[in-house]
Design a protein around this motif. Structure first.
Motif, PDB file in Angstrom:
ATOM      1  N   PRO A 252       0.795  -1.243   0.000  1.00  0.00           N
ATOM      2  CA  PRO A 252       0.000   0.000   0.000  1.00  0.00           C
ATOM      3  C   PRO A 252       0.823   1.286   0.000  1.00  0.00           C
ATOM      4  O   PRO A 252       0.464   2.249  -0.689  1.00  0.00           O
ATOM      5  N   GLU A 253       1.913   1.327   0.739  1.00  0.00           N
ATOM      6  CA  GLU A 253       2.729   2.549   0.798  1.00  0.00           C
ATOM      7  C   GLU A 253       3.347   2.866  -0.567  1.00  0.00           C
ATOM      8  O   GLU A 253       3.337   4.019  -1.014  1.00  0.00           O
TER       9      GLU A 253
ATOM     10  N   LYS B  27       0.585   3.969  -2.972  1.00  0.00           N
ATOM     11  CA  LYS B  27       0.174   5.350  -2.707  1.00  0.00           C
ATOM     12  C   LYS B  27       1.184   6.343  -3.299  1.00  0.00           C
ATOM     13  O   LYS B  27       0.800   7.337  -3.923  1.00  0.00           O
TER      14      LYS B  27
ATOM     15  N   TRP C  39       0.306   9.120  -6.398  1.00  0.00           N
ATOM     16  CA  TRP C  39       0.603  10.555  -6.407  1.00  0.00           C
ATOM     17  C   TRP C  39       1.483  10.927  -7.599  1.00  0.00           C
ATOM     18  O   TRP C  39       1.281  11.971  -8.225  1.00  0.00           O
TER      19      TRP C  39
ATOM     20  N   VAL D  60      -5.965  10.647  -1.054  1.00  0.00           N
ATOM     21  CA  VAL D  60      -5.706   9.346  -1.670  1.00  0.00           C
ATOM     22  C   VAL D  60      -5.617   8.318  -0.553  1.00  0.00           C
ATOM     23  O   VAL D  60      -4.860   8.499   0.404  1.00  0.00           O
ATOM     24  N   ARG D  61      -6.413   7.258  -0.666  1.00  0.00           N
ATOM     25  CA  ARG D  61      -6.381   6.167   0.320  1.00  0.00           C
ATOM     26  C   ARG D  61      -6.148   4.851  -0.428  1.00  0.00           C
ATOM     27  O   ARG D  61      -6.813   4.582  -1.430  1.00  0.00           O
ATOM     28  N   VAL D  62      -5.213   4.058   0.072  1.00  0.00           N
ATOM     29  CA  VAL D  62      -4.919   2.755  -0.512  1.00  0.00           C
ATOM     30  C   VAL D  62      -5.218   1.699   0.539  1.00  0.00           C
ATOM     31  O   VAL D  62      -4.691   1.748   1.644  1.00  0.00           O
TER      32      VAL D  62
ATOM     33  N   VAL E 152      -7.878   1.682  -4.481  1.00  0.00           N
ATOM     34  CA  VAL E 152      -7.449   3.067  -4.360  1.00  0.00           C
ATOM     35  C   VAL E 152      -8.691   3.948  -4.416  1.00  0.00           C
ATOM     36  O   VAL E 152      -9.495   3.839  -5.347  1.00  0.00           O
TER      37      VAL E 152
END
Length: 184
Positions: free
Chosen positions: A80-81, A84, A88, A112-114, A124
């Motif tokens: 996820p990091e 994300k 972006w 933005v959320r993953v 996402v």
């Protein structure tokens, strides 16, 4: 910066485009001459000989004899990091067809959320706005965001929500965007 601004090109094939500023689909034809007005983030805003302004997506750059640009600073991985970070980065390649600033620097992306779905697959969620509620290009920009993010490694689902609260204002732009537009 306008890459290729003023360059006249003969289309190499028929291509679906979107008329600016109303967002209506338009077909441009092989051998038609277009002049590049703006070329940023891989998409091209062109003027036809009859004065129509249209946007050709990055995926159709070959119709202009161009290659879509590579996205800089993408990281490898599907956690996820990393996803994300890559979201972006890809959002910085999406431009309003009439403004030479990407949607991140314009301040249009609020969140933005993953969320991991399963190993190596993520959902996402993006919350964004437009410069004006009645923007005819809004659905096109939203679709650009969805398609660009969906094509990233590790992305299984994409949801883009366009909101108008809080309303966008010039104060949301980055200093770099303001400088680029001569607002500083």
């Amino acid at each position: 910066m306008f890459y290729g601004q003023g360059e006249s090109i003969v289309l190499q094939r028929d291509v679906e485009a979107v008329r600016v500023p109303d967002g209506e689909p338009v077909k441009l034809h092989k051998d038609e001459i277009v002049t590049i007005y703006q070329a940023l983030g891989g998409s091209y805003t062109v003027l036809t000989e009859d004065g129509t302004m249209a946007r050709i997506s990055a995926g159709d750059a070959d119709a202009l004899g161009k290659e879509p640009p590579l996205i800089p600073d993408l990281k490898e991985g599907t956690d996820p990091e990393t996803v994300k970070h890559n979201v972006w980065q890809v959002l910085k390649t999406i431009y309003d067809p009439e403004i030479p600033v990407n949607i991140v620097d314009l301040g249009l992306v609020y969140h933005v959320r993953v969320t991991p779905i399963e190993e190596g697959k993520n959902r996402v969620e993006i919350v964004m706005t437009l410069t004006a509620p009645g923007c005819g290009m809004g659905p096109v920009i939203q679709q650009d965001v969805e398609m660009a993010v969906k094509n990233l490694p590790g992305v299984e689902e994409v949801q883009v929500e366009v909101v108008f609260d809080p309303p966008w204002s010039r104060d949301m732009m980055t200093e770099a965007a303001k400088l680029q537009l001569g607002m500083i």
